[in-house]
Design a protein around this motif. Structure first.
Motif, short mmCIF file in Angstrom:
data_model
loop_
_atom_site.label_atom_id
_atom_site.label_comp_id
_atom_site.label_asym_id
_atom_site.label_seq_id
_atom_site.Cartn_x
_atom_site.Cartn_y
_atom_site.Cartn_z
N MET A 144 -37.19 -16.95 34.33
CA MET A 144 -36.68 -16.38 35.70
C MET A 144 -35.61 -15.47 35.27
N ALA A 145 -35.80 -14.30 35.76
CA ALA A 145 -34.62 -13.05 35.57
C ALA A 145 -33.81 -12.66 36.77
N ARG A 146 -34.54 -12.33 37.73
CA ARG A 146 -33.74 -11.94 39.13
C ARG A 146 -33.17 -10.58 38.70
N HIS A 147 -33.79 -9.81 37.93
CA HIS A 147 -33.44 -8.42 37.61
C HIS A 147 -31.95 -8.39 37.09
N GLY A 148 -31.74 -9.40 36.05
CA GLY A 148 -30.65 -9.45 35.52
C GLY A 148 -29.57 -10.27 36.20
N HIS A 149 -29.73 -10.78 37.28
CA HIS A 149 -28.58 -11.49 38.16
C HIS A 149 -28.70 -12.83 38.22
N VAL A 150 -29.34 -13.41 37.35
CA VAL A 150 -29.76 -14.87 37.30
C VAL A 150 -28.37 -15.50 36.40
N GLY A 151 -27.75 -16.68 36.72
CA GLY A 151 -26.87 -17.35 36.03
C GLY A 151 -27.31 -18.09 35.10
N ALA A 152 -26.79 -17.86 33.57
CA ALA A 152 -27.38 -18.43 32.51
C ALA A 152 -27.14 -19.99 32.54
N TRP A 153 -25.69 -20.33 33.19
CA TRP A 153 -25.51 -21.82 33.17
C TRP A 153 -26.51 -22.79 34.01
N TRP A 154 -26.66 -22.03 35.26
CA TRP A 154 -27.52 -22.80 36.11
C TRP A 154 -28.83 -22.96 35.87
N LEU A 155 -29.24 -21.68 35.19
CA LEU A 155 -30.70 -21.70 35.04
C LEU A 155 -31.12 -22.51 33.70
N LEU A 156 -30.33 -22.65 32.68
CA LEU A 156 -30.52 -23.13 31.38
C LEU A 156 -29.64 -24.50 30.78
N ASN A 157 -28.57 -24.65 31.31
CA ASN A 157 -27.75 -25.66 30.79
C ASN A 157 -28.36 -27.11 31.06
N ASN A 158 -28.50 -27.90 30.15
CA ASN A 158 -29.23 -29.22 30.32
C ASN A 158 -30.61 -29.42 31.03
N GLN A 159 -31.24 -28.08 30.84
CA GLN A 159 -32.67 -28.03 30.78
C GLN A 159 -33.61 -28.18 29.94
N LEU A 160 -33.10 -27.89 28.58
CA LEU A 160 -34.07 -28.03 27.54
C LEU A 160 -34.01 -29.51 27.12
N HIS A 161 -34.92 -30.27 27.63
CA HIS A 161 -35.02 -31.65 27.33
C HIS A 161 -35.57 -31.92 25.84
N GLY B 144 -31.67 -33.26 22.28
CA GLY B 144 -30.04 -33.00 22.45
C GLY B 144 -29.69 -31.53 22.07
N TYR B 145 -30.81 -30.78 21.54
CA TYR B 145 -30.40 -29.34 21.30
C TYR B 145 -30.16 -28.68 22.36
N ASP B 146 -29.02 -27.85 22.10
CA ASP B 146 -28.42 -26.77 23.12
C ASP B 146 -29.34 -25.46 23.18
N PRO B 147 -29.61 -25.28 24.54
CA PRO B 147 -30.06 -23.73 24.68
C PRO B 147 -29.11 -22.78 24.79
N TYR B 148 -28.16 -22.61 24.12
CA TYR B 148 -27.20 -21.72 24.10
C TYR B 148 -27.41 -20.34 23.61
N ALA B 149 -28.57 -20.36 22.59
CA ALA B 149 -29.06 -18.95 22.35
C ALA B 149 -29.90 -18.06 23.48
N TYR B 150 -30.52 -18.98 24.21
CA TYR B 150 -31.22 -18.62 25.60
C TYR B 150 -30.23 -17.97 26.39
N MET B 151 -28.97 -18.68 26.52
CA MET B 151 -28.13 -18.36 27.53
C MET B 151 -27.35 -17.25 26.99
N MET B 152 -27.17 -16.87 25.72
CA MET B 152 -26.52 -15.85 25.41
C MET B 152 -27.02 -14.57 25.64
N LEU B 153 -28.58 -14.57 25.40
CA LEU B 153 -29.40 -13.57 25.85
C LEU B 153 -29.44 -13.38 27.25
N THR B 154 -29.26 -14.49 28.18
CA THR B 154 -29.42 -14.00 29.51
C THR B 154 -28.18 -13.61 30.05
#
Length: 452
Positions: free
Chosen positions: A43-60, A63-73
């Motif tokens: 999901m992108a919403r043309h660059g206006h999507v919130g990384a924390w809402w989108l990805l935090n605790n969503q990589l099941h 226990g690995y963190d999706p922070y790399a995805y979040m930093m690029l988002t």
């Protein structure tokens, strides 16, 4: 001075085949992880999507963190700066690329970009492990390939090689450091100051404890020469100043604004719904119960656990899930419903883990006089001090396997070079059987989990 990038060249046919097979395996695993989270993570919403809402605790995924995805988002500091001083900066160019893709095509390519990066780093981790076994430990091509495969058959290494966390980045840098230092130990030559400086800067920048290992490695290689003014000033002080400057800039430019923005959002949200304050308080209590009782809330002291169960941490984690996944609560996260302690269903799993441990310790005993084994023991001592003695992350110590498990094939290599006759063939046969079994066992569970 030779071109420093020559170390990344594929030198011969075995290396090219190893790189090809590794890239195909890791590429497929990373593609599978992306596929399992495709709808949400792209999901992108043309660059206006919130990384924390989108990805935090969503990589099941264990226990690995999706922070790399979040930093690029949404580029900011998600990793703790005092543990990962300049890691965030490494992702700025990739963020710029992904931001352009998000704005232009309304598509979040972070999982794909990171998947390609992780595949490349995993492939070179395999390559440097292979070179260490062949060139430093003196094994043949076949034995080096089997022991490299054993390393990646371990559950924590296999999962790290397909997750967007920092662990495979650490494994890549540590195996590179091991190879560089190992050749110096083999040839009884000092490490060039600029090599030590670069390795120290990169390893520390990703994870603080990795830098400690690099410094220990330099001490084993150079001995008293480590304390010459050139090494102190150029290989230690200069990189340290760069790390401090980078961490400070990251704190004020990224961490502080993010904290202020988060505080404003929380304040506005609580004003609309007063019950949220009570819910947040309950969540903090639950998270503290899961992580265990800390020695203090002060910096660094908060990482010392006084309640972590060390015995279970070793049996079910360090020499448990690091090697074989548990079928119950498969790839679960202790902060998302997985119990702190999970046991295997069968005694057979404990036997397999014990065999790996026996080969590992037998190799250490046989190779105890070799400087490379002594150096790796000092590295492993850092991990044991942090996770077992101090108890930091003891409840999920298994996800840290990529930081130290390359030691296992190097130790077993000592058995290959020192044993003879039936004992040697027994060790080789056992290694091959364990490799095939662990790849089949862990690989099957991972694929079934992600396709479920």
């Amino acid at each position: 001075m030779k071109n420093p990038f020559n170390i990344f060249a594929l030198r011969n046919k075995p290396e090219r085949w190893l790189a090809l097979v590794s890239a195909l395996i890791f590429g497929a695993l990373n593609a599978l992880l992306v596929y399992a989270h495709w709808d949400r993570f792209t999901m992108a919403r043309h660059g206006h999507v919130g990384a924390w809402w989108l990805l935090n605790n969503q990589l099941h995924f264990s226990g690995y963190d999706p922070y790399a995805y979040m930093m690029l988002t949404q580029y900011t500091a998600y990793y703790e700066i005092n543990r990962h001083p300049i890691y965030t900066f490494f992702f700025w160019p990739l963020y710029q690329l992904n931001h352009w893709i998000m704005v232009t095509f309304d598509f979040n390519a972070a999982p794909i970009i990171i998947g390609v990066l992780i595949t490349v780093l995993s492939t070179y981790t395999a390559l440097f492990t292979y070179r260490t076994l062949k060139e430093v430990m003196g094994l043949g091509v076949k034995d080096s390939l089997w022991l490299t495969a054993l390393f990646f058959s371990f559950a924590s290494v296999l999962t790290a090689a397909m997750s967007p966390d920092h662990f495979i980045v650490s494994a890549f840098l540590l195996t590179l450091t091991l190879y560089v230092f190992g050749k110096c130990l083999r040839d009884n030559k000092p490490v060039a100051w600029w090599k030590g400086a670069i390795l120290y800067l990169l390893t520390t920048g990703v994870t603080l404890t990795n830098g400690v290992k690099t410094l220990l490695g330099g001490l084993f290689v150079d001995g008293k020469k480590t304390f010459q003014w050139k090494n102190i000033v150029l290989a230690f002080c200069l990189p340290t100043l760069l790390l401090v400057a980078g961490a400070t800039a990251q704190y004020y430019e990224l961490a502080v604004p993010r904290a202020q923005k988060s505080a404003n959002i929380v304040a506005k949200t609580r004003a609309k719904d007063p019950t949220l304050a009570k819910k947040d308080s309950i969540n903090k209590i639950l998270n503290k119960k899961i992580s265990g009782e800390q020695l203090s809330d002060k910096p660094f002291l908060k990482y010392i656990s006084v309640s972590a169960h060390r015995t279970y941490g070793i049996v079910e984690g360090l020499f448990g899930e690091s090697i074989q996944l548990h079928r119950d609560y498969l790839l679960g996260d202790i902060y998302l419903g997985r119990p702190a302690v999970v046991h295997y269903r069968s005694w057979f799993n404990y036997v397999v883990n014990a065999l790996v441990a026996i080969l590992f310790f037998a190799g250490i005993v046989v190779g105890r006089k070799r400087r490379i084994i002594q150096m790796l023991l000092s590295w492993w001592a850092v991990d044991l001090l942090i996770h077992i003695v101090l108890g930091f992350g003891c409840n999920e110590v298994y996800i840290n396997g990529a930081h130290w498990m390359f030691f296992i094939p190097v130790a077993i290599a000592c058995l290959y070079t020192d044993l003879k006759g039936k004992w040697l063939q027994t060790v080789k046969n056992m290694t091959m059987l364990l490799t095939v079994y662990l790849f089949a066992y862990n690989g099957t569970l991972i694929v079934e989990y992600l396709l479920h």
